[in-house]
Design a protein around this motif. Sequence first.
Motif, PDB file in Angstrom:
ATOM      1  N   MET A 109       1.691   5.279  -4.286  1.00 25.79           N
ATOM      2  CA  MET A 109       0.242   5.121  -3.849  1.00 25.79           C
ATOM      3  C   MET A 109       0.402   4.393  -2.042  1.00 25.79           C
ATOM      4  O   MET A 109       1.143   3.911  -1.592  1.00 25.79           O
ATOM      5  N   LEU A 110      -0.212   5.610  -1.681  1.00 27.83           N
ATOM      6  CA  LEU A 110       1.137   5.202   0.152  1.00 27.83           C
ATOM      7  C   LEU A 110       0.400   3.988   0.507  1.00 27.83           C
ATOM      8  O   LEU A 110       0.851   3.279   1.749  1.00 27.83           O
ATOM      9  N   GLU A 111      -1.366   3.406   0.311  1.00 26.54           N
ATOM     10  CA  GLU A 111      -1.404   2.526   0.782  1.00 26.54           C
ATOM     11  C   GLU A 111      -0.585   1.270   0.309  1.00 26.54           C
ATOM     12  O   GLU A 111       0.147  -0.128   1.069  1.00 26.54           O
ATOM     13  N   ASN A 112       0.345   1.408  -0.677  1.00 24.66           N
ATOM     14  CA  ASN A 112       1.643   0.455  -1.404  1.00 24.66           C
ATOM     15  C   ASN A 112       2.645   0.941  -0.352  1.00 24.66           C
ATOM     16  O   ASN A 112       3.021  -0.643  -0.236  1.00 24.66           O
ATOM     17  N   CYS A 113       3.127   1.979  -0.283  1.00 24.78           N
ATOM     18  CA  CYS A 113       4.485   1.711   1.065  1.00 24.78           C
ATOM     19  C   CYS A 113       4.068   0.867   1.712  1.00 24.78           C
ATOM     20  O   CYS A 113       4.841   0.665   2.596  1.00 24.78           O
ATOM     21  N   MET A 114       2.586   1.066   2.458  1.00 26.08           N
ATOM     22  CA  MET A 114       2.340   1.000   3.905  1.00 26.08           C
ATOM     23  C   MET A 114       2.617  -0.615   4.082  1.00 26.08           C
ATOM     24  O   MET A 114       3.131  -1.263   5.041  1.00 26.08           O
ATOM     25  N   ALA A 115       2.265  -1.205   3.332  1.00 30.67           N
ATOM     26  CA  ALA A 115       1.470  -2.677   2.786  1.00 30.67           C
ATOM     27  C   ALA A 115       3.234  -3.221   2.570  1.00 30.67           C
ATOM     28  O   ALA A 115       3.820  -4.011   3.044  1.00 30.67           O
ATOM     29  N   ALA A 116       4.026  -2.696   1.632  1.00 35.14           N
ATOM     30  CA  ALA A 116       5.953  -2.625   1.636  1.00 35.14           C
ATOM     31  C   ALA A 116       6.491  -2.841   3.225  1.00 35.14           C
ATOM     32  O   ALA A 116       7.222  -3.232   3.801  1.00 35.14           O
ATOM     33  N   GLU A 117       6.018  -1.955   4.180  1.00 34.83           N
ATOM     34  CA  GLU A 117       6.645  -1.937   5.348  1.00 34.83           C
ATOM     35  C   GLU A 117       6.364  -3.249   6.230  1.00 34.83           C
ATOM     36  O   GLU A 117       6.803  -3.643   6.878  1.00 34.83           O
ATOM     37  N   ARG A 118       4.490  -3.032   6.016  1.00 36.56           N
ATOM     38  CA  ARG A 118       4.163  -4.177   6.679  1.00 36.56           C
ATOM     39  C   ARG A 118       4.479  -5.318   6.825  1.00 36.56           C
ATOM     40  O   ARG A 118       4.788  -7.003   7.040  1.00 36.56           O
ATOM     41  N   SER A 119       5.404  -5.696   5.285  1.00 33.57           N
ATOM     42  CA  SER A 119       6.510  -6.891   4.910  1.00 33.57           C
ATOM     43  C   SER A 119       8.173  -6.867   5.371  1.00 33.57           C
ATOM     44  O   SER A 119       8.317  -7.312   4.430  1.00 33.57           O
ATOM     45  N   GLY A 120       8.118  -5.613   5.879  1.00 36.06           N
ATOM     46  CA  GLY A 120       8.948  -5.585   6.038  1.00 36.06           C
ATOM     47  C   GLY A 120      10.549  -4.888   4.909  1.00 36.06           C
ATOM     48  O   GLY A 120      11.776  -5.018   5.347  1.00 36.06           O
ATOM     49  N   TRP A 121       9.691  -3.796   4.201  1.00 30.85           N
ATOM     50  CA  TRP A 121      10.242  -3.149   3.872  1.00 30.85           C
ATOM     51  C   TRP A 121      10.532  -1.733   4.357  1.00 30.85           C
ATOM     52  O   TRP A 121       9.891  -1.504   4.805  1.00 30.85           O
ATOM     53  N   ARG A 122      11.428  -0.878   3.308  1.00 34.28           N
ATOM     54  CA  ARG A 122      11.412   0.595   3.443  1.00 34.28           C
ATOM     55  C   ARG A 122      10.528   1.060   2.512  1.00 34.28           C
ATOM     56  O   ARG A 122      10.474   0.347   1.714  1.00 34.28           O
ATOM     57  N   SER A 123      10.166   2.078   2.300  1.00 36.87           N
ATOM     58  CA  SER A 123       9.307   2.747   1.308  1.00 36.87           C
ATOM     59  C   SER A 123       9.653   4.135   1.593  1.00 36.87           C
ATOM     60  O   SER A 123      10.286   5.356   2.276  1.00 36.87           O
ATOM     61  N   VAL A 124       9.002   4.488   0.504  1.00 32.51           N
ATOM     62  CA  VAL A 124       9.143   6.234   0.163  1.00 32.51           C
ATOM     63  C   VAL A 124       8.450   6.729  -0.785  1.00 32.51           C
ATOM     64  O   VAL A 124       7.508   5.684  -1.940  1.00 32.51           O
ATOM     65  N   HIS A 125       7.136   7.392   0.061  1.00 29.67           N
ATOM     66  CA  HIS A 125       5.879   7.738  -0.954  1.00 29.67           C
ATOM     67  C   HIS A 125       5.864   9.083  -1.944  1.00 29.67           C
ATOM     68  O   HIS A 125       6.419  10.242  -1.526  1.00 29.67           O
ATOM     69  N   PHE A 126       5.461   8.351  -2.792  1.00 21.42           N
ATOM     70  CA  PHE A 126       6.030   9.107  -3.500  1.00 21.42           C
ATOM     71  C   PHE A 126       4.861  10.674  -4.071  1.00 21.42           C
ATOM     72  O   PHE A 126       4.217  10.474  -4.447  1.00 21.42           O
ATOM     73  N   LYS A 127       5.815  12.045  -3.976  1.00 21.51           N
ATOM     74  CA  LYS A 127       4.517  13.026  -4.490  1.00 21.51           C
ATOM     75  C   LYS A 127       5.289  13.797  -5.240  1.00 21.51           C
ATOM     76  O   LYS A 127       4.377  14.317  -5.664  1.00 21.51           O
ATOM     77  N   GLU A 128       6.329  13.745  -5.933  1.00 19.65           N
ATOM     78  CA  GLU A 128       7.073  14.973  -6.102  1.00 19.65           C
ATOM     79  C   GLU A 128       8.981  14.379  -6.624  1.00 19.65           C
ATOM     80  O   GLU A 128       9.303  13.682  -5.154  1.00 19.65           O
ATOM     81  N   SER A 129       8.562  14.328  -7.313  1.00 18.23           N
ATOM     82  CA  SER A 129       9.667  13.548  -7.938  1.00 18.23           C
ATOM     83  C   SER A 129      11.017  14.435  -7.101  1.00 18.23           C
ATOM     84  O   SER A 129      12.173  13.474  -7.035  1.00 18.23           O
ATOM     85  N   SER A 130      11.466  15.219  -7.357  1.00 23.61           N
ATOM     86  CA  SER A 130      12.948  16.927  -6.780  1.00 23.61           C
ATOM     87  C   SER A 130      12.961  15.433  -5.469  1.00 23.61           C
ATOM     88  O   SER A 130      13.641  15.385  -4.345  1.00 23.61           O
ATOM     89  N   SER A 131      11.644  16.211  -4.461  1.00 18.67           N
ATOM     90  CA  SER A 131      11.892  15.407  -2.665  1.00 18.67           C
ATOM     91  C   SER A 131      12.302  14.661  -3.278  1.00 18.67           C
ATOM     92  O   SER A 131      12.746  13.710  -1.499  1.00 18.67           O
ATOM     93  N   VAL A 132      11.894  13.126  -3.962  1.00 10.79           N
ATOM     94  CA  VAL A 132      12.306  11.623  -3.704  1.00 10.79           C
ATOM     95  C   VAL A 132      13.883  10.713  -4.125  1.00 10.79           C
ATOM     96  O   VAL A 132      14.824  10.759  -3.536  1.00 10.79           O
ATOM     97  N   VAL A 133      14.077  12.292  -4.877  1.00 12.10           N
ATOM     98  CA  VAL A 133      15.795  12.502  -5.642  1.00 12.10           C
ATOM     99  C   VAL A 133      16.153  12.631  -4.021  1.00 12.10           C
ATOM    100  O   VAL A 133      17.552  11.763  -3.707  1.00 12.10           O
TER     101      VAL A 133
END
Length: 217
Positions: free
Chosen positions: A179-203
């Motif tokens: 969920m992109l909104e969760n990734c954006m919220a994580a980054e607002r909290s000072g985290w990094r994030s990777v938006h999952f769309k497809e497994s191999s690209s995330v790896v």
Amino acid sequence: MKIIWFDFGGVLSPSIPDLFTSYYLKTGIPPAILQRGMKEVADDMNMGVLTPIEKALITEAEWGARIRQKIALSSPELDLSRAQLEMFGAQWFDGILPNQLMIDLFLKVKAAGLMAGILTNNVVEWEDHWKRVIGISDLADAIVDSCKVGYRKPEAEIFDIAAKQAGVRPDECLLIDDMLENCMAAERSGWRSVHFKESSSVVAEIAQLLQKQEIAL
């Protein structure tokens, strides 16, 4: 980066659309009708679609009973006899297999010497089911579940709770979430994030990020 947090639904599990399709095959309830029933139950409580159950404000049995009532009203022609809505989790997760590429990534993160956590919006009564699906919950360095902490992604509080539970700073956390909104919220909290769309690209993206820290998967 000291800990990588994995979302459950849609990351460690199959995609959410695939899960709805699987449930349709088991019960005969089309995804759109089930989703509408869920939304109507939440609307009655002035909340987001899954907020009532993911914050444990309502039991699985009551939630399922209310969904049954909503579907019966909106789609009276639909046969609900195969749907065990009051024990939703058991039927929803029955026969579900994990996303093996993400399970493998979780294990590689651990083997590389980093911590791996699970940060999930989930349901009290579903815990045994979703943990059985992934089979690695006992290896997690931390598990933060919305129904236990009273906050859910994308609320800022859950990210603060997760970082404190892991004993790290926010900037030492990375979230993988579909969920992109969760990734954006994580980054607002000072985290990094990777938006999952497809497994191999995330790896590949995680491997590239860790390479900068001279960590090889």
